[in-house]
Motif scaffolding. Structure first.
Motif, PDB file in Angstrom:
ATOM      1  N   VAL A 123      12.515  28.842  26.086  1.00  0.00           N
ATOM      2  CA  VAL A 123      12.888  28.774  24.675  1.00  0.00           C
ATOM      3  C   VAL A 123      13.537  27.412  24.432  1.00  0.00           C
ATOM      4  O   VAL A 123      14.548  27.082  25.068  1.00  0.00           O
ATOM      5  N   ALA A 124      12.958  26.613  23.555  1.00  0.00           N
ATOM      6  CA  ALA A 124      13.518  25.291  23.272  1.00  0.00           C
ATOM      7  C   ALA A 124      14.884  25.430  22.604  1.00  0.00           C
ATOM      8  O   ALA A 124      15.151  26.392  21.869  1.00  0.00           O
ATOM      9  N   LEU A 125      15.739  24.456  22.860  1.00  0.00           N
ATOM     10  CA  LEU A 125      17.068  24.435  22.254  1.00  0.00           C
ATOM     11  C   LEU A 125      17.045  23.661  20.940  1.00  0.00           C
ATOM     12  O   LEU A 125      16.268  22.712  20.783  1.00  0.00           O
ATOM     13  N   PRO A 126      17.913  24.021  19.994  1.00  0.00           N
ATOM     14  CA  PRO A 126      18.063  23.182  18.798  1.00  0.00           C
ATOM     15  C   PRO A 126      18.437  21.755  19.203  1.00  0.00           C
ATOM     16  O   PRO A 126      19.091  21.548  20.231  1.00  0.00           O
ATOM     17  N   LYS A 127      18.042  20.783  18.415  1.00  0.00           N
ATOM     18  CA  LYS A 127      18.250  19.379  18.775  1.00  0.00           C
ATOM     19  C   LYS A 127      19.706  19.079  19.111  1.00  0.00           C
ATOM     20  O   LYS A 127      20.004  18.360  20.068  1.00  0.00           O
ATOM     21  N   GLU A 128      20.629  19.669  18.350  1.00  0.00           N
ATOM     22  CA  GLU A 128      22.047  19.375  18.565  1.00  0.00           C
ATOM     23  C   GLU A 128      22.592  20.013  19.837  1.00  0.00           C
ATOM     24  O   GLU A 128      23.703  19.691  20.274  1.00  0.00           O
ATOM     25  N   LEU A 129      21.814  20.890  20.484  1.00  0.00           N
ATOM     26  CA  LEU A 129      22.256  21.534  21.717  1.00  0.00           C
ATOM     27  C   LEU A 129      21.434  21.117  22.938  1.00  0.00           C
ATOM     28  O   LEU A 129      21.646  21.638  24.030  1.00  0.00           O
ATOM     29  N   GLU A 130      20.502  20.185  22.750  1.00  0.00           N
ATOM     30  CA  GLU A 130      19.630  19.800  23.865  1.00  0.00           C
ATOM     31  C   GLU A 130      20.413  19.228  25.047  1.00  0.00           C
ATOM     32  O   GLU A 130      19.982  19.326  26.189  1.00  0.00           O
ATOM     33  N   GLU A 131      21.583  18.633  24.784  1.00  0.00           N
ATOM     34  CA  GLU A 131      22.387  18.049  25.855  1.00  0.00           C
ATOM     35  C   GLU A 131      23.649  18.869  26.134  1.00  0.00           C
ATOM     36  O   GLU A 131      24.617  18.347  26.697  1.00  0.00           O
ATOM     37  N   THR A 132      23.628  20.137  25.769  1.00  0.00           N
ATOM     38  CA  THR A 132      24.779  21.000  26.047  1.00  0.00           C
ATOM     39  C   THR A 132      24.945  21.213  27.550  1.00  0.00           C
ATOM     40  O   THR A 132      24.009  20.989  28.326  1.00  0.00           O
ATOM     41  N   SER A 133      26.125  21.636  27.962  1.00  0.00           N
ATOM     42  CA  SER A 133      26.362  21.889  29.384  1.00  0.00           C
ATOM     43  C   SER A 133      25.544  23.086  29.852  1.00  0.00           C
ATOM     44  O   SER A 133      25.392  24.068  29.112  1.00  0.00           O
ATOM     45  N   PRO A 134      24.996  23.049  31.067  1.00  0.00           N
ATOM     46  CA  PRO A 134      24.209  24.177  31.575  1.00  0.00           C
ATOM     47  C   PRO A 134      25.051  25.445  31.690  1.00  0.00           C
ATOM     48  O   PRO A 134      26.266  25.381  31.921  1.00  0.00           O
ATOM     49  N   SER A 135      24.397  26.592  31.526  1.00  0.00           N
ATOM     50  CA  SER A 135      25.086  27.879  31.654  1.00  0.00           C
ATOM     51  C   SER A 135      24.093  28.937  32.118  1.00  0.00           C
ATOM     52  O   SER A 135      22.882  28.760  32.016  1.00  0.00           O
ATOM     53  N   PHE A 136      24.620  30.039  32.618  1.00  0.00           N
ATOM     54  CA  PHE A 136      23.772  31.132  33.111  1.00  0.00           C
ATOM     55  C   PHE A 136      24.414  32.459  32.749  1.00  0.00           C
ATOM     56  O   PHE A 136      25.624  32.646  32.893  1.00  0.00           O
ATOM     57  N   THR A 137      23.596  33.386  32.268  1.00  0.00           N
ATOM     58  CA  THR A 137      24.060  34.738  31.934  1.00  0.00           C
ATOM     59  C   THR A 137      23.062  35.758  32.460  1.00  0.00           C
ATOM     60  O   THR A 137      21.848  35.597  32.271  1.00  0.00           O
ATOM     61  N   HIS A 138      23.575  36.796  33.123  1.00  0.00           N
ATOM     62  CA  HIS A 138      22.733  37.911  33.565  1.00  0.00           C
ATOM     63  C   HIS A 138      23.098  39.136  32.737  1.00  0.00           C
ATOM     64  O   HIS A 138      24.283  39.500  32.639  1.00  0.00           O
ATOM     65  N   ILE A 139      22.094  39.762  32.137  1.00  0.00           N
ATOM     66  CA  ILE A 139      22.295  40.967  31.325  1.00  0.00           C
ATOM     67  C   ILE A 139      21.603  42.128  32.015  1.00  0.00           C
ATOM     68  O   ILE A 139      20.388  42.101  32.218  1.00  0.00           O
TER      69      ILE A 139
END
Length: 293
Positions: A123-139
């Motif tokens: 899923v592509a990120l919005p342009k303003e979030l393309e350089e956000t810090s990496p993260s991981f979530t397990h649901i």
């Protein structure tokens, strides 16, 4: 008039030591809403001598969504995550400015016969979030909204739709919905969808405008608000889509960005091994000689 604007057939693709069915991108349709890449893994049976071994590889500018129907995958990444994903659960990894991860058969299964079947999605990120810090979530599977309407079972795997919201921490307006039928019936949910929309048939069949469509096909809708179809008994389909971004997204290997210059930098950084490392991993997937998109 038919509401189907495009029919996409699953195509074979090689991801190292593993064959998958590539659904997106497609030459006539590069994305559906923010969804830019979908691989159908399996179903595959593996002997005690065969295992999934996807070595550490990088991503930027996207979130990955892994959803299994059968089997298990051990995920390790450069953030420090180490999680085994099992059927019905969701692994959601946001690469942002850059992340590296590996995907392997869990050690407990490596010396036994096993199976694997699922979807891997970008899923592509919005342009303003393309350089956000990496993260991981397990649901976990029991956290995914699930409900029954007559003979149809629904799951909202990610996003918001049908007056429900998934706990998966998405970054844009999207939906990824599972629909399973017990009996043949009509599905009409069009007034609750938005943006671009597509339907993937995992098994069984759907009927629209007098035509029958079967497994391994994606049907792209002309208008998400007109999503109505008949579904055969014991069928499973996935509806996905959402609001598109105003800027085009480019794909180079495992990298997604609104900037071709950023893709070139990611390529250079990976070749020069400037990405963060996965703890305990020394091997890695080299940048391919021929680009894949």
């Amino acid at each position: 008039m038919s509401n189907i604007s495009l029919i996409i057939e699953e195509r074979a693709a090689n991801i190292g030591n593993f064959m998958v069915g590539r659904l997106l991108p497609f030459r006539q349709k590069r994305a559906v809403g923010p969804f830019v890449f979908i691989d159908h893994m399996g179903p595959v049976k593996m002997s005690e001598r065969e295992n999934m071994e996807v070595l550490p590889h990088p991503h930027i500018g996207l979130s990955t969504l892994t959803f299994l129907f059968d089997g298990a995958i051990m995920h390790r990444d450069s953030i420090g995550s180490e999680v085994e994903i099992q059927p019905g659960a969701v692994n959601w990894m946001t690469a942002g400015s850059g992340v590296v991860h590996s995907e392997r058969t869990p050690e407990r299964l490596q010396d036994s016969t096993k199976s694997l079947h699922g979807l891997q999605i970008w899923v592509a990120l919005p342009k303003e979030l393309e350089e956000t810090s990496p993260s991981f979530t397990h649901i976990d599977a029991n956290q995914i909204p699930e409900w029954q309407e007559d003979s149809i079972s629904f799951k909202l795997i990610a996003g918001e739709a049908l007056d429900k919201k998934s706990p998966v921490p998405v970054h844009s307006h999207l939906y990824f919905i599972e629909i399973k039928s017990q009996n043949a019936t009509k599905v009409s949910i069009g007034d609750k969808l938005y943006g671009e929309s597509a339907l993937y048939i995992l098994n069984g069949s759907v009927f629209s405008e007098g035509n029958e469509y079967g497994p391994k096909q994606i049907l792209v809708a002309k208008d998400a608000k007109l999503c109505e179809f008949d579904i055969a008994e014991n069928s499973t389909v996935y509806i996905f889509g959402g609001e598109s971004f105003p800027e085009e997204r480019y794909i180079d290997w495992n990298f997604v960005s609104s900037s071709k210059e950023r893709l070139a930098k990611a390529k250079e950084d990976w070749i020069n091994q400037k990405f963060p490392k996965v703890v305990g991993e020394t091997d890695f997937v080299p940048y391919p000689t021929f680009k894949k998109s």
